[in-house]
Enzyme design. Structure first.
Site, PDB file in Angstrom:
ATOM      1  CD  GLU A   1      -3.533  -2.281  -0.901  1.00 44.30           C
ATOM      2  OE1 GLU A   1      -3.971  -1.126  -1.065  1.00 44.30           O
ATOM      3  OE2 GLU A   1      -3.800  -2.967   0.113  1.00 44.30           O
TER       4      GLU A   1
ATOM      5  CG  ASP B   1      -1.732   1.249   1.366  1.00 46.63           C
ATOM      6  OD1 ASP B   1      -2.585   1.512   0.513  1.00 46.63           O
ATOM      7  OD2 ASP B   1      -1.504   1.989   2.337  1.00 46.63           O
TER       8      ASP B   1
END
Length: 227
Positions: free
Chosen positions: A113, A41
């Site tokens: 992610e 992320d």
């Protein structure tokens, strides 16, 4: 698309694909992908900001922020995961698989992610080795789709906040032509909740949508300062 990310350490990829539900059902597997998700992320936020900054020298901070949010939102990251075939490789527990976990935007975005985080580690923590593959994915997203999502993002986020913290009310936009010509009009907008002004566009725009989006983003900025 599926060959953009080539791992030298397949164990890192496997870890990125391992959902906690799988770990719960397989005591011999010790680690799920949640820490890698956190890392990925952060990397995606940096790379998307850098990409948009270089691609759009004419855009200001507000518009770049909106486009970044749209480029790495849950739905878009899930689309990336599907394009890379990650939906067919996720390691899920039986319950999560039965519930359609490999079709969930939330789960797919998290796996994507995690894969980015794992690839970063596989590249000896050199973000420049990760950048080409990630930017190839960003470049595959039609600009008009990013613009549409950016528009919806600010106004939807404001509406969600209003309904969560104020009640069943809708933000009201007062948008007016303030200049320009009949062919190239300029608009300004202000957004109210009840009788209270929450935000306004700080400059003039060539479309009502852009002016309202700017007003919504200004409102969100004001709210962040208050809380």
């Amino acid at each position: 698309m599926r060959n953009l990310f080539v791992f030298t350490n397949p164990n890192l990829l496997r870890m990125a694909l391992t959902h906690r539900s799988y770990v719960h059902e397989h005591p011999d597997v010790e680690t799920d992908n949640e820490r890698l998700e956190f890392l990925g992320d952060a990397i995606l936020n940096f790379l998307s900001g850098s990409y948009l900054y270089r691609q759009h020298a004419d855009l200001g901070e507000d518009e770049l922020t909106r486009r970044r949010a749209a480029l790495v939102d849950e739905k878009q990251l899930a689309n990336f995961a599907i394009a890379l075939g990650l939906d067919q490789q996720i390691l899920l527990g039986k319950g999560a698989l039965r519930d359609g976990g490999n079709r969930s935007d939330n789960l797919l975005s998290c796996v994507f992610e995690a894969m980015i985080g794992a690839f970063y580690l596989d590249c000896n923590c050199d973000v420049e080795m990760v950048r080409p593959a990630v930017e190839a994915l960003f470049a595959s997203v039609p600009p008009e789709l990013v613009n549409t999502r950016a528009d919806l993002d600010a106004k939807n986020r404001l509406q969600e906040w209003v309904q969560s913290y104020i009640g069943h009310m809708l933000p009201q936009y007062i948008t007016e032509k303030v200049g320009g010509s009949d062919h190239t009009p300029e608009f300004a907008s202000a957004v109210y909740v009840g009788d209270r002004l929450y935000g306004q566009s700080r400059r003039h725009f060539h479309s009502k949508k852009e002016a309202e989006r700017a007003a919504a983003l200004d409102a969100l900025s004001q709210i962040e300062r208050m809380f």
